[in-house]
Each structure stands twice: as C-alpha cells, then as structure tokens.
Motif scaffolding. Structure first.
Motif, PDB file in Angstrom:
ATOM      1  N   ASP A  20       0.818  -1.207   0.000  1.00  0.00           N
ATOM      2  CA  ASP A  20       0.000   0.000   0.000  1.00  0.00           C
ATOM      3  C   ASP A  20       0.857   1.264   0.000  1.00  0.00           C
ATOM      4  OD1 ASP A  20      -2.428  -1.344  -0.115  1.00  0.00           O
ATOM      5  OD2 ASP A  20      -2.464  -1.655   2.048  1.00  0.00           O
ATOM      6  N   ARG A  23       1.709   1.772  -3.596  1.00  0.00           N
ATOM      7  CA  ARG A  23       0.565   2.335  -4.334  1.00  0.00           C
ATOM      8  C   ARG A  23       0.363   3.804  -3.973  1.00  0.00           C
ATOM      9  NH1 ARG A  23      -4.240   0.652  -4.760  1.00  0.00           N
ATOM     10  NH2 ARG A  23      -4.606   0.886  -2.545  1.00  0.00           N
ATOM     11  N   GLN A  26       2.729   5.832  -5.962  1.00  0.00           N
ATOM     12  CA  GLN A  26       2.324   5.982  -7.364  1.00  0.00           C
ATOM     13  C   GLN A  26       1.327   7.131  -7.515  1.00  0.00           C
ATOM     14  OE1 GLN A  26       0.850   2.084  -8.228  1.00  0.00           O
ATOM     15  NE2 GLN A  26       2.895   1.196  -8.226  1.00  0.00           N
ATOM     16  N   LYS A  27       0.390   7.207  -6.585  1.00  0.00           N
ATOM     17  CA  LYS A  27      -0.608   8.279  -6.654  1.00  0.00           C
ATOM     18  C   LYS A  27       0.013   9.624  -6.304  1.00  0.00           C
ATOM     19  CE  LYS A  27      -4.622   5.433  -5.775  1.00  0.00           C
ATOM     20  NZ  LYS A  27      -4.195   4.289  -4.971  1.00  0.00           N
ATOM     21  N   LEU A  28       0.873   9.619  -5.290  1.00  0.00           N
ATOM     22  CA  LEU A  28       1.565  10.852  -4.894  1.00  0.00           C
ATOM     23  C   LEU A  28       2.320  11.434  -6.089  1.00  0.00           C
ATOM     24  CD1 LEU A  28       2.684  12.826  -2.741  1.00  0.00           C
ATOM     25  CD2 LEU A  28       4.444  11.132  -2.247  1.00  0.00           C
ATOM     26  N   ARG A  30       1.782  11.032  -9.224  1.00  0.00           N
ATOM     27  CA  ARG A  30       0.859  11.576 -10.225  1.00  0.00           C
ATOM     28  C   ARG A  30       0.307  12.928  -9.795  1.00  0.00           C
ATOM     29  NH1 ARG A  30      -1.626   8.735 -14.018  1.00  0.00           N
ATOM     30  NH2 ARG A  30      -0.944   6.587 -14.340  1.00  0.00           N
ATOM     31  N   ARG A  31      -0.065  13.006  -8.529  1.00  0.00           N
ATOM     32  CA  ARG A  31      -0.592  14.287  -8.030  1.00  0.00           C
ATOM     33  C   ARG A  31       0.445  15.386  -8.162  1.00  0.00           C
ATOM     34  NH1 ARG A  31      -2.742  11.117  -3.516  1.00  0.00           N
ATOM     35  NH2 ARG A  31      -1.115  11.833  -2.097  1.00  0.00           N
ATOM     36  N   PHE A  42       1.709  -2.784 -22.207  1.00  0.00           N
ATOM     37  CA  PHE A  42       0.271  -2.510 -22.156  1.00  0.00           C
ATOM     38  C   PHE A  42      -0.149  -1.783 -20.889  1.00  0.00           C
ATOM     39  CE2 PHE A  42      -1.021  -5.444 -25.655  1.00  0.00           C
ATOM     40  CZ  PHE A  42      -1.801  -4.506 -26.306  1.00  0.00           C
TER      41      PHE A  42
ATOM     42  N   VAL B 251      -8.714   9.268  -0.904  1.00  0.00           N
ATOM     43  CA  VAL B 251      -7.833   8.272  -1.504  1.00  0.00           C
ATOM     44  C   VAL B 251      -7.444   7.253  -0.423  1.00  0.00           C
ATOM     45  CG1 VAL B 251      -5.723   7.904  -2.819  1.00  0.00           C
ATOM     46  CG2 VAL B 251      -6.907  10.095  -2.980  1.00  0.00           C
ATOM     47  N   ARG B 255      -6.182  -1.007  -1.293  1.00  0.00           N
ATOM     48  CA  ARG B 255      -6.896  -1.223  -2.538  1.00  0.00           C
ATOM     49  C   ARG B 255      -8.357  -1.510  -2.209  1.00  0.00           C
ATOM     50  NH1 ARG B 255      -5.345  -2.596  -7.675  1.00  0.00           N
ATOM     51  NH2 ARG B 255      -3.171  -2.721  -7.042  1.00  0.00           N
ATOM     52  N   GLY B 256      -9.259  -0.670  -2.689  1.00  0.00           N
ATOM     53  CA  GLY B 256     -10.675  -0.843  -2.377  1.00  0.00           C
ATOM     54  C   GLY B 256     -11.416  -1.479  -3.520  1.00  0.00           C
ATOM     55  N   ASP B 259     -10.728   1.564  -7.011  1.00  0.00           N
ATOM     56  CA  ASP B 259      -9.488   2.295  -6.896  1.00  0.00           C
ATOM     57  C   ASP B 259      -9.432   3.285  -8.045  1.00  0.00           C
ATOM     58  OD1 ASP B 259      -7.244   2.729  -5.405  1.00  0.00           O
ATOM     59  OD2 ASP B 259      -5.986   1.422  -6.597  1.00  0.00           O
ATOM     60  N   GLU B 302      -6.472  15.078 -10.781  1.00  0.00           N
ATOM     61  CA  GLU B 302      -5.337  15.843 -10.258  1.00  0.00           C
ATOM     62  C   GLU B 302      -5.252  15.750  -8.743  1.00  0.00           C
ATOM     63  OE1 GLU B 302      -5.451  19.862 -11.777  1.00  0.00           O
ATOM     64  OE2 GLU B 302      -5.249  19.095 -13.826  1.00  0.00           O
ATOM     65  N   THR B 304      -6.234  13.295  -6.807  1.00  0.00           N
ATOM     66  CA  THR B 304      -6.092  11.954  -6.231  1.00  0.00           C
ATOM     67  C   THR B 304      -4.877  11.206  -6.744  1.00  0.00           C
ATOM     68  OG1 THR B 304      -7.436  11.016  -8.004  1.00  0.00           O
ATOM     69  CG2 THR B 304      -8.576  11.636  -5.966  1.00  0.00           C
ATOM     70  N   GLY B 305      -4.540  11.421  -8.011  1.00  0.00           N
ATOM     71  CA  GLY B 305      -3.498  10.610  -8.621  1.00  0.00           C
ATOM     72  C   GLY B 305      -4.007   9.250  -9.062  1.00  0.00           C
ATOM     73  N   TYR B 306      -5.307   9.095  -9.148  1.00  0.00           N
ATOM     74  CA  TYR B 306      -5.863   7.820  -9.598  1.00  0.00           C
ATOM     75  C   TYR B 306      -5.428   7.511 -11.024  1.00  0.00           C
ATOM     76  CZ  TYR B 306      -8.993   6.894  -5.666  1.00  0.00           C
ATOM     77  OH  TYR B 306      -9.503   6.592  -4.445  1.00  0.00           O
ATOM     78  N   GLU B 307      -5.333   6.218 -11.325  1.00  0.00           N
ATOM     79  CA  GLU B 307      -4.922   5.798 -12.661  1.00  0.00           C
ATOM     80  C   GLU B 307      -6.118   5.380 -13.495  1.00  0.00           C
ATOM     81  OE1 GLU B 307      -1.897   2.790 -12.167  1.00  0.00           O
ATOM     82  OE2 GLU B 307      -0.955   4.044 -10.644  1.00  0.00           O
ATOM     83  N   ARG B 336      -1.783  11.024 -19.933  1.00  0.00           N
ATOM     84  CA  ARG B 336      -1.409  10.807 -18.532  1.00  0.00           C
ATOM     85  C   ARG B 336      -1.438   9.339 -18.121  1.00  0.00           C
ATOM     86  NH1 ARG B 336      -3.613  15.375 -19.608  1.00  0.00           N
ATOM     87  NH2 ARG B 336      -2.955  17.298 -18.582  1.00  0.00           N
ATOM     88  N   LYS B 337      -1.599   8.466 -19.095  1.00  0.00           N
ATOM     89  CA  LYS B 337      -1.645   7.022 -18.833  1.00  0.00           C
ATOM     90  C   LYS B 337      -2.741   6.653 -17.834  1.00  0.00           C
ATOM     91  CE  LYS B 337       3.230   6.532 -19.931  1.00  0.00           C
ATOM     92  NZ  LYS B 337       3.510   7.984 -20.130  1.00  0.00           N
ATOM     93  N   ILE B 338      -3.907   7.248 -18.041  1.00  0.00           N
ATOM     94  CA  ILE B 338      -5.047   6.969 -17.172  1.00  0.00           C
ATOM     95  C   ILE B 338      -6.061   6.131 -17.961  1.00  0.00           C
ATOM     96  CG2 ILE B 338      -7.029   8.051 -15.990  1.00  0.00           C
ATOM     97  CD1 ILE B 338      -5.097  10.490 -15.549  1.00  0.00           C
ATOM     98  N   ASP B 360      -7.893  -2.360 -23.511  1.00  0.00           N
ATOM     99  CA  ASP B 360      -7.117  -3.401 -24.127  1.00  0.00           C
ATOM    100  C   ASP B 360      -8.062  -4.546 -24.490  1.00  0.00           C
ATOM    101  OD1 ASP B 360      -5.458  -5.401 -24.818  1.00  0.00           O
ATOM    102  OD2 ASP B 360      -4.440  -5.555 -22.881  1.00  0.00           O
ATOM    103  N   LYS B 362      -7.766  -7.398 -25.641  1.00  0.00           N
ATOM    104  CA  LYS B 362      -7.433  -8.771 -25.240  1.00  0.00           C
ATOM    105  C   LYS B 362      -7.939  -9.117 -23.852  1.00  0.00           C
ATOM    106  CE  LYS B 362      -3.201  -9.353 -27.727  1.00  0.00           C
ATOM    107  NZ  LYS B 362      -1.944  -8.738 -27.363  1.00  0.00           N
ATOM    108  N   LYS B 363      -7.953  -8.111 -23.005  1.00  0.00           N
ATOM    109  CA  LYS B 363      -8.281  -8.400 -21.612  1.00  0.00           C
ATOM    110  C   LYS B 363      -9.761  -8.261 -21.308  1.00  0.00           C
ATOM    111  CE  LYS B 363      -3.922  -6.700 -19.949  1.00  0.00           C
ATOM    112  NZ  LYS B 363      -3.378  -5.430 -19.519  1.00  0.00           N
TER     113      LYS B 363
END
Lengths: 229, 622
Positions: A20, A23, A26-28, A30-31, A42, B251, B255-256, B259, B302, B304-307, B336-338, B360, B362-363
């Motif tokens: 965690d 993770r 990773q978010k930090l 991006r922010r 991919f 945030v 992992r919820g 996410d 912006e 959260t930084g969520y993907e 932004r690869k989101i 994707d 394939k998935k």
C-alpha cells in the motif's frame, strides 16, 4: 536519471503495509506531476524501487526509495512538489541525484539503525539494561530464526553491530539486507527468552532511524551515495 | 496528534487496520468542536465497499462544504473488530475524529441494498444507541436513513428516526439549518423531529400508523402527527445547477472496490425496463453539464493521482453529450496514462469504437444485458433490445478483435415459461455461432468465450412489477438447472460458461424489499440471533433468518409468493416519486399483454416525472 529519496513513515502510517505504501507513492507522484519514467508495454508502471520494506507496526524516519526520472527540477522544488500533495506522516525528508552507474538502494543495503522506546503503559522492567548488557557480552548468541522454508540457526552476536542505552531508549544498529538481515523484534524476543521473562511484542515502539550501505568496512548513509541537485 | 480510539494492540490484531483510521488523503478532518452541527455518515458495510460509494462521497462533500456543519464517517466493523468492541465495550467511533458515534447530532445511514439491514442494527448496537427509535432519548443522535432502499423504508421504520426520500442535494442544507436552530433553542427530540417533518422529502415513521385488514394487507396508512404530510415527495436534484460533487475524493491507502475516480455523467434512465427500480425512482433522466463533467474529471484526477476514471450512470450511451465528453477525456487520459472505464454501454458501432480506443481488447469482455432469453419475454419486461441488435453487436465486436462476451439474464420474471428459460442457452449459442462465422479460422485466438449469468428476479417497490409474485427458491433452482442442461446440449457448449446467483439471498431480499412494518421484528430477531453481513453470501445465515421469520409470524407466502391485487395499498404508497401508481399499473397491464412502451426520448408516456425540473421530459421543448 536516478534520484534517491529519503522519507518518513510516522503515526498511523505504521499500519499501512508495504504494498500500500508503493501504491500511495504511485498516486503521490501523479498528483505532484513529477516526470517519472514509465515502463513500456500494455500497462505502463512507474519506475520505482524501495530499499526494503518496513515491518507493520514500526515507524521510520529513514526510509528510502529510488526513482528513475526523465527530468527533474532542483532539489528544493522537487521535494516541495511532492510534499505539497503529501500527507505529513509520509513526508519526504531529503533527496539526492545518483551517478548513472549507481547500484540501487536495495542492493547497497547493509545496516539499519533502530530506536526502541517503552510504549505508554509499559514500564522498564527492573534490571532490563543490565540484563541486556549481559546478553550482548556473550561470545555468541545462537538463535533459531523462522524462514520461509523452515528454521535456520543464526548468531545474533554477528548481526548486532551496535547497541546503546540512550536517553530516549535503546539504540540498535543491525545487519540489514540480502547478505545478513536481522530485525529488532527478533533481537528483543531472543533476549527475553534468554532472560527467562515473557516477551510482550507491544512493549516497545520501534522506529527505524537510518539505512546504510557499506564501503570498505565503513557504513555510509544511503543518502550519501549521490549529490545535491 | 489525535489519539486513536483503538490501542495499537487491537489495531495490529485486526485485519486491515487502515479501515478504522480515517487518515486518507483528502479527508476533511473538520474540527468536532468548531461547528454547531456534527454529523457522521455511515455506509453499513465494510470500509472497502463504503468508500467506493459515490452517494456517500457526495453527502460527505455537501456536509463538509456547509460552514455550519462537520461530517465524519463510519463503516461496519469487520467480524474481528466487532468481537473486540463487544468484549471490551468500546463504543463504535467515527474514523476521522475517532470519537464515539453517539456523540454526534446526526447519524446518516445510506441504504443501498436490502441485505445491509442487520448491519444497520450492528452499527447502532456497537454505537451503544438504542436499536428502536422509540427507546431513544435526548442524548442520542437523530438517525437518518436514505438511499435506494428508503423508497420502501417500512421494514426498517422502527429503527430510524427520519428517512430522507430522494437525492441528497436538495434538502440537507435545510436539515443542517433546522438542527442548528433546534440545538440553539434547546428543542426537545420530538420538537426537532416535528421541525424536520416540515421539510419536503423527509419522512418521520413515528408520525404515521398502519392499520391492517384481516387478510393481512394494509387497510390504511395515516399521519398521526399534525406535522406529518399525507404524501412524502421524492427529492430530485436539478442537474443543470452547480451541485456539490467530490472534486477531491478520498484516496484510501488500501486497494478498495473502486481504486478510481467516479464521474456520474447523468442521473436516471430513459429506458423504462419494468423490473428496474433504479429506472423508476431516479426519473426523470437528467444529463450533467458537459463543462461541469470536464472540470470534475480533471479536478478529481489531479487531486487523487488515480490511474483510472469510471463513467457512471444507468445507461451511459444515453448521455446526450457522450461523444463530446470522450473527445475530451480520451486524449487527456492517454497523455497521462489513465484508464477510462465505461460500464453500461449499449453495444453498437460507436461504443465499440470508443472501447477499442480506451481498453485493451485482449483483456476485456463485452457485456450485454438481454435479461431474458426470448423476444417474447424481453417485450414483457420492456427491455428494448432485440436479438438482431445483440447478434449484430456481437458480430461487430468479434470483427473488432473481442472474443469474450458476458450475458446477463434474470430468471423468474413474471409470465416466464420454460420456453423462455430454454431460450437463454440458445441465444448464447447463437452468439458463439456468430463468432465462428465472422472470424476466419486463422484469425482466431482459440475459442470464443460466452459467459451467461442468471440472477433471480426480485419484484421491487416503485416498479411496474411491484404487483408480481416472486418465485420460490425451488422454482429458481429448477430453472437454473434447465439453463444448465440447455447449455450442455448446445453445439458450441465448449465455448459457453454458465453461472447463477444464490437463491437464499434472493428470497430474503424479496422479503425485505416489499416488506411492511411487521417485518421489522423479523430483522431485529435475525440480528439478535447473530445475523450480520447478509449481503456477503459466505456469511449469510439463512437458517437463522428462517427461524426469525417463524418466530415473528412472517412468511414468504404472504410477502413473496403472492401476486398483489391491482387496488392493494402498498407499504410505500405514501411516497410520491413523481412517476404515478397509475402509470405503473398501466405498465403492469401492458406487460401482461406483451406490449412494449417506447423510451422517454422516442415518446413521452406521461409517467408523471415531468413534475421535476430539467431532464429528458423537457428536451427540445425549451
């Protein structure tokens, strides 16, 4: 270009596991909008590598992670970009620019400093420090360590580099890393066993203070492997 | 630093301690003492599910944006902590302030599904608040219920002081105002509830009494307090306005369930499927403003930084400006690869093009929800989806590179025959045939995979099927077996997979969905026997529920298996959702004749929802 970051993990973040924390970084990142490098493929992911996980329940003021960056501003700006969108408990403390051929933090790792303090509601038992001193003064301290595959005998004496009584509590410097690894909880557990008393795992609050590599027999803080930027 | 309600020993001993810490990035952390109105919002299920709920995020935002209020959160403690709290008599606490729930003025509980009702009792019990509204004192918080299940609040009427009927955006500021004044003036609990009853959309169960006929059905349901209105009007927000939205969502560290950021593009649905409660209670369909959505998407990502960002609604293809929204979002996210997720898209050339750009291939698998296997039954349920549309969608998808299809069906719909049931495997097989016809051998990546799932139909209040009889567990299982056998006898059986849902959970859901006040005793008894987390199949204690029903004199015969007379008074009839009972009855009759009703954009059927401003009812009329 590689940047090494030193950060803390304090307060309630001690309950957040290593995955965690990854993770959260990773978010930090991006922010903060820093220009970290992504892997191809991919599902691109950020190029980050942590020195070593911290055990659940421990706090730290010396955690390390290496970032692979496309570009970076100056150090002050870089740290501010991240800390502005960070939680206080995980604040970034310092950073350095690594030489291109630098080994990553994980493979450099040789030792760690810990400070153990008695938790509120737990008193120092009488004779604790004396008994601990006696424990350390033995020629060897055999202990049986549980590993993933079974049990292994180790000599703690070889793994404890330093131990001191300090005003704030007990200071330990222990082998850490892939060659020889020793956890402070294991030292205390073994000590109590030798002392013949019950070990309460919640007796101590443990803080990791620093991580080191080793060069020509001398310890070197991981942050000292790079230069300012 | 604030002190945790739980010691380190307890936190280290329970699974996922982060559930109970309230230290997520973007948490408000408003000071408890600084604001006159102190609310705590509760999602009565485990943290990971609760934090994913958009409704909760909106109310959390709305309350904390109000300068007079602070809003904290609480979720159901998992079994391990439940045990510790009971043993050590630690009162349940709100996660941010770590203060006992019972110290707050308001406890707002969201009711997203019926199977959470025993968890509501767990929350009250662990908070050391009396379970029954009538036993509460001046010291206790006022307990609010809201969300989809509040459209038939009667089975849980005894446990709540107030129900908020409808969408939160319209009235909670007024609620805050009333509570602030009540505290200042030192009003009693009763006086406060009376003041709340004056607000449109609020229902105070203690102010009403139900009388029953000899046959057990309701004879009358009447207000017994001068402040109580005969009809309580559902609240629907005017989506053209600048409404509260979680531009800076929480945030979680763990992992919820979700996410990712969620973007609600519209509310309501134009489709009018006769089994669908959401399709009726959220009428009229209302689009959100395109610029609002662009801004909200940017802000959320912006902050959260969520993907990943998820476009949410009942039927996203019906959002009028979907193309423009995606023209903005796709390049923004690509850079932004989101990832972008759009569930509930109708499969057509446009949506396939969109999906191939954002996912994707394939998935991912494509999803169709025909709900019924035969055209006859699809007409009865008014699912405006034909076999040609499904097969053509599948053909295009297979040509586009997909080879996995998911199909959702319901068993036990009204007027369903065994022929309709047997049509399910046939349809699945036809889709597999399309794959082998469309994709030449050398282009295939192995077999295609057609996965059919069936759930069991539960008649829900506020739908045209509210009159319908629900089928028994035995009948469900018989039909599921029929599908299973059918699957095994198809030509392409090796490409077909079949799953079906649990029947026991569904039976209880049926009871709780259309229950009246007398079912409250059953829920209480089930809880006392140890039922919690009924929504979790592995934790459902069906036998205990049956015992509780027996002991409180509640039967499936009366609540589930019985088709209602057209003039029966329903427990939820006092709620006015805009859509009239007359319209629903017309739909029920049309269903029996196999007649379909066009969607709201094709033709207005005068359901009654036009009493709310904005939305599809007024499109092209401005």
């Amino acid at each position: 270009m590689k940047i090494r970051i030193k950060f803390q993990k304090q307060g309630n973040l001690k309950f957040i596991g290593h995955l965690d924390v990854m993770r959260t970084f990773q978010k930090l990142n991006r922010r903060a909008g820093i220009d970290i490098r992504y892997s191809g493929g991919f599902s691109p992911h950020q190029q980050m590598s942590f020195a070593t996980p911290l055990g659940l329940g421990l706090t730290s003021s010396g955690e390390y992670v290496d970032f692979d960056m496309n570009s970076v501003p100056d150090k002050k700006t870089f740290l501010q970009m991240l800390n502005d969108v960070n939680v206080e408990e995980m604040r970034l403390l310092d950073a350095c620019l690594l030489p291109d051929d630098a080994k990553n933090a994980m493979s450099l790792l040789a030792a760690a400093d810990y400070t153990l303090t008695f938790r509120e509601g737990h008193k120092i038992e009488e004779g604790f420090y004396e008994a601990f001193e006696a424990f350390l003064s033995k020629d060897s301290i055999p202990a049986v360590k549980k590993t993933k595959t079974g049990f292994r005998e180790v000599d703690l004496k070889q793994q404890i580099r330093r131990a001191e009584r300090r005003p704030e509590g007990l200071f330990l410097q222990l082998d850490t890393g892939s060659v020889s690894n020793c956890k402070p909880e294991f030292v205390m557990e073994t000590f109590y066993e030798t002392w013949g008393k019950d070990y309460d795992p919640f007796m101590f609050m443990i803080n990791r203070d620093e991580l080191y590599g080793e060069e020509e027999g001398k310890l070197k803080k991981l942050i000292e492997y790079g230069s300012d930027f | 630093m604030r002190k945790n309600a739980l010691s380190d020993e307890i936190l280290m001993a329970v699974e996922k301690p982060a559930r109970y810490l309230g230290n997520e990035y973007n948490a408000y952390h408003k000071d408890f003492d600084e604001y006159p109105v102190k609310a705590v919002f509760c999602f009565p299920d485990v943290y990971e599910i609760g934090t994913a709920n958009l409704g909760m995020q909106i109310i959390y935002e709305q309350f904390n944006e109000n300068p007079e209020a602070m809003c904290d959160r609480v979720y159901s403690p998992w079994f391990d902590l439940d045990k510790v709290l009971r043993e050590k008599k630690i009162p349940l606490f709100a996660v941010e302030t770590q203060r006992p729930v019972r110290d707050f003025d308001l406890l707002l509980i969201t009711l997203s599904y019926e199977m959470c009702y025993t968890n509501v009792l767990q929350i009250l019990d662990l908070s050391q608040i009396p379970l029954l509204s009538k036993d509460r004192t001046e010291e206790d918080p006022i307990i609010f219920g809201g969300g989809a299940c509040a459209y038939n609040p009667e089975p849980i009427a005894d446990f709540f002081d107030v129900f908020y009927i409808g969408e939160s955006e319209t009235q909670y500021d007024q609620v805050i105002e009333v509570i602030k004044k009540a505290k200042k003036q030192g009003l009693t609990r009763l006086q406060t509830l009376e003041a709340l009853a004056d607000i449109e959309g609020l229902y105070i169960p203690a102010f009403y009494e139900a009388f029953y006929k000899e046959d057990g059905t309701i004879g009358s349901f009447l207000p017994v307090n001068p402040h109580a209105k005969e009809k309580v009007k559902k609240q629907a927000a005017d989506m053209r306005k600048d409404l509260p939205y979680p531009h800076r969502p929480l945030v979680p560290y763990e992992r919820g369930m979700m996410d990712r950021a969620s973007l609600e593009v519209m509310r309501g649905c134009i489709r009018g499927c006769r089994f669908c409660q959401a399709g009726m209670i959220y009428r009229p369909q209302r689009n959100r403003d395109l610029d609002f959505l662009k801004q909200a998407a940017k802000d959320m990502l912006e902050a959260t930084g969520y993907e990943e960002i998820n476009l949410g609604s009942l039927s996203s293809s019906d959002y009028s400006e979907l193309k423009d929204l995606l023209d903005f979002l796709v390049p923004y996210c690509e850079e932004r690869k989101i990832n972008i997720g759009i569930p509930s898209l109708r499969i057509d050339a446009f949506s396939l093009d969109v999906m191939s750009r954002i996912q994707d291939i394939k998935k991912t698998s494509l999803t169709f929800a025909p709900e019924a296997g035969s055209q006859r039954l699809r007409d009865i349920i008014n699912k405006g989806l034909t076999e040609e549309e499904i097969l053509e969608g599948a053909r295009q998808a297979f040509s586009g590179g997909w080879n996995k299809v998911k199909l959702y069906f319901m068993l036990g719909q009204p007027m369903e025959t065994d022929d309709d049931v047997s049509a399910i495997p046939v349809l699945a097989d036809k889709i597999a045939r399309v794959y082998y016809e469309t994709v030449p051998k050398e282009m295939r990546q192995g077999k295609c995979q057609i996965q059919a799932s069936t759930s069991f139909f539960v008649p829900k209040p506020m739908t045209p099927f509210q009159w319908a009889a629900m089928q028994s567990s035995d009948e469900f299982i018989r039909k599921a077996k029929l599908v299973k056998e059918g699957i095994l006898s198809q030509l392409n059986r090796k490409s077909l997979i079949y799953h079906y849902h649990d029947d026991h959970q569904t039976e209880l859901e049926g009871l709780l969905a259309r229950g009246d006040r007398r079912v409250g005793k059953t829920i209480l008894r089930a809880y006392e026997k140890g039922c919690i987390y009924d929504a979790w199949n592995e934790h459902l204690k069906y036998e205990l529920w049956l015992q509780a029903m027996e002991e409180t004199g509640v039967t499936f015969d009366f609540y589930n298996y019985r088709e209602r007379e057209e003039d029966e008074i329903f427990p939820w009839d006092f709620i006015d959702i805009g859509v009239t009972k007359g319209f629903m009855l017309k739909e029920w009759r049309k269903a029996k004749q196999g007649l379909t009703t066009p969607n709201c954009r094709e033709h207005c059927s005068g359901c009654g929802a036009a009493c709310y401003p904005g939305g599809v009812c007024y499109e092209n009329k401005d």
